[in-house]
Scaffold this motif. Structure first.
Motif, short mmCIF file in Angstrom:
data_model
loop_
_atom_site.label_atom_id
_atom_site.label_comp_id
_atom_site.label_asym_id
_atom_site.label_seq_id
_atom_site.Cartn_x
_atom_site.Cartn_y
_atom_site.Cartn_z
N GLU A 1 9.29 7.73 -9.12
CA GLU A 1 8.05 8.29 -8.58
C GLU A 1 7.40 7.32 -7.58
N ARG A 2 7.52 6.00 -8.00
CA ARG A 2 6.93 5.00 -7.11
C ARG A 2 7.65 4.95 -5.78
N ARG A 3 9.00 5.04 -5.81
CA ARG A 3 9.78 5.03 -4.58
C ARG A 3 9.48 6.24 -3.73
N ILE A 4 9.30 7.40 -4.34
CA ILE A 4 9.00 8.61 -3.58
C ILE A 4 7.63 8.47 -2.89
N GLU A 5 6.68 7.89 -3.58
CA GLU A 5 5.34 7.70 -3.02
C GLU A 5 5.39 6.78 -1.79
N LYS A 6 6.16 5.65 -1.96
CA LYS A 6 6.26 4.73 -0.84
C LYS A 6 6.97 5.36 0.35
N LEU A 7 8.04 6.07 0.08
CA LEU A 7 8.78 6.72 1.18
C LEU A 7 7.91 7.76 1.87
N THR A 8 7.07 8.43 1.09
CA THR A 8 6.19 9.43 1.70
C THR A 8 5.20 8.76 2.66
N ARG A 9 4.62 7.62 2.24
CA ARG A 9 3.67 6.91 3.09
C ARG A 9 4.35 6.38 4.36
N ILE A 10 5.58 5.82 4.14
CA ILE A 10 6.33 5.32 5.30
C ILE A 10 6.63 6.44 6.28
N ASN A 11 7.00 7.58 5.77
CA ASN A 11 7.31 8.74 6.61
C ASN A 11 6.07 9.18 7.39
N GLU A 12 4.92 9.20 6.70
CA GLU A 12 3.67 9.61 7.37
C GLU A 12 3.30 8.62 8.48
#
Length: 479
Positions: A9-20
């Motif tokens: 979940e933590r990795r998905i959150e970080k990847l989402t922020r990086i993507n944004e």
């Protein structure tokens, strides 16, 4: 940053922020590229607009240049037309006044031989017709001069006192003949104007006042207003209605009823034109039955001591013309001449006449011989010199026309005859041309100047004055 110990979940959150963040950076980059492109597009449009405006400006400048060329051509055409008009009027003045002058001299002879009342009346009427024609021609020529673009009207100091003295001499006879009281208020004013044209303005105003005043008084004076002086001519004539006070300055306008006093209708038009040329204001105050006051505003010559000192009322006078203070001394011999200005006073005197027009020459000869003079005649300078070579007696006085044939002039005639007869030979220069330089030339030559048509009385008085002046010079030299 992703770490191995991070949960899914933590990795998905970080990847989402990086993507944004990446998407935001890409959007900013696209936005920046869009602004630059818009600037480029705007610059391109403006460049096209500037090029279009430059083309329009070049077209307008070319059109303006063509208009300026057309205006220059039109102005040159107008100037040439004006020069042609001036040349025509100069020639016309000579050609019109030449036969008129001859006719008036012949008429003066006819007046003396006319014995019957009807003949005398007809001669008088013809003379009046000639006078009206002469006045009209002179007025038209003067208007033409005032309309000329080449006319020099430079201002200089003019003494109103001296001007009034000359006007008193000019109009004494006319006022006395009508029983009018012509007065001049003594003035020491010195103004800035053209001496020639200011005198002409004043002459026209005084002449009009005398002409249209049946009885009473004509008063000429000066009135100060600040740094200006009003030259005023008052009369006790019929007056002018307010609705007519503008149109009387138009050409050929006359207010007198048919059959009453008539003129050319050009005098006041000449006054207005001359005032416009000199930048002098002209004004009129009048009312029916109250007389009239014509006024001309003149700039005062402020650097002249005692610029103006004139009373409100004229000094008492018992004659038709008020005597002006400081009147000029009479010419030598004038008193003796006043009782001797008759044809007999010239009997036996010798005169040379130089005139290229045969009719005018014949008129001179007829008139001068009627006075008892011995007349020699020639049509030009060379012919006059030839007459002198063959003559048994020499002329005492010379009468010559200014404009002779083939470029010959009366100035050349005077110079040629004086070389043979002496520098003090009295001379009369006669001309139909109204050019200022002729007066200067006559003064330089110490010659009298007469304008055509020549009046018999003027010619006789001039000859008498010149011959008397010669006699007095001879007596002074002998002593």
């Amino acid at each position: 940053m992703l770490r191995d110990e991070d949960s899914l979940e933590r990795r998905i959150e970080k990847l989402t922020r990086i993507n944004e963040a990446l998407i935001e950076r890409i959007d900013r980059a696209d936005s920046a590229r869009g602004s630059t492109y818009m600037l480029f597009q705007t610059a391109a449009v403006l460049e096209q607009e500037v090029l279009a405006r430059n083309r329009d400006l070049e077209t307008a400048l070319a059109h303006l240049g063509e208009i300026n060329r057309e205006l220059a051509l039109a102005r040159e055409t107008a100037d040439e037309a004006n020069r042609s008009k001036s040349r025509f009027l100069r020639a016309a003045s000579h050609d019109l006044l030449q036969p008129l002058s001859a006719a008036k001299l012949f008429l003066s002879h006819l007046a003396e031989v006319a014995t019957e009342p009807l003949q005398a009346d007809l001669v008088g009427r013809i003379g009046n017709a000639f006078d009206s024609t002469e006045e009209l021609i002179k007025a038209l020529l003067e208007i033409s001069r005032l309309d000329s673009v080449r006319l020099d009207v430079a201002s200089e100091r003019v003494s109103l006192g001296r001007l009034f003295q000359k006007l008193a001499v000019d109009f004494h006879g006319a006022a006395e003949a009508k029983g009018l009281d012509l007065r001049f208020v003594i003035s020491s004013a010195t103004v800035m104007s053209s001496p020639v044209f200011l005198r002409r303005i004043a002459q026209n105003l005084v002449s009009n006042a005398i002409k249209y005043t049946a009885s009473g008084r004509v008063l000429v004076g000066a009135r100060r207003e600040g740094t200006d002086v009003w030259l005023e001519v008052h009369d006790t004539g019929p007056g002018i209605a307010e609705e007519d006070q503008e149109r009387i300055f138009n050409e050929f306008e006359r207010l007198s009823p048919e059959g009453e006093t008539q003129g050319t209708g050009l005098g006041l038009s000449i006054v207005r034109r001359a005032c416009l040329r000199l930048d002098h204001e002209v004004a009129l105050r009048s009312a029916p039955g109250r007389g009239a006051c014509f006024r001309v505003r003149l700039p005062l010559a402020l650097d002249v001591p005692g610029a103006l000192a004139c009373g409100a009322e004229p000094a008492a006078t018992s004659g038709a013309v008020q005597r002006i203070a400081g009147a000029p001394e009479p010419l030598p011999g004038t008193e003796a001449l006043r009782g001797a200005e008759t044809a007999q006073a010239l009997a036996g005197r010798r005169v040379m006449v130089v005139e290229n027009d045969s009719a005018m020459r014949d008129a001179y000869v007829l008139l001068l011989r009627r006075w008892g003079m011995q007349v020699m005649q020639a049509e030009g300078t060379e012919a006059a010199v030839a007459v002198l070579r063959d003559a048994f007696v020499l002329p005492e006085v010379l009468v010559t026309d200014y404009r002779l044939d083939r470029g010959d002039t009366g100035v050349q005639t005077i110079a040629a005859l004086r070389r043979r007869l002496g520098p003090r030979l009295p001379a009369v220069l006669v001309t139909a041309e109204r050019e200022p330089f002729l007066a200067v030339e006559a003064q330089r030559l110490d010659a009298a100047l007469l304008e055509k048509p020549v009046a018999e009385a003027d010619l006789r008085a001039t000859l008498l004055r010149l011959l008397e002046k010669r006699r007095l010079r001879g007596r002074a030299a002998a002593e």
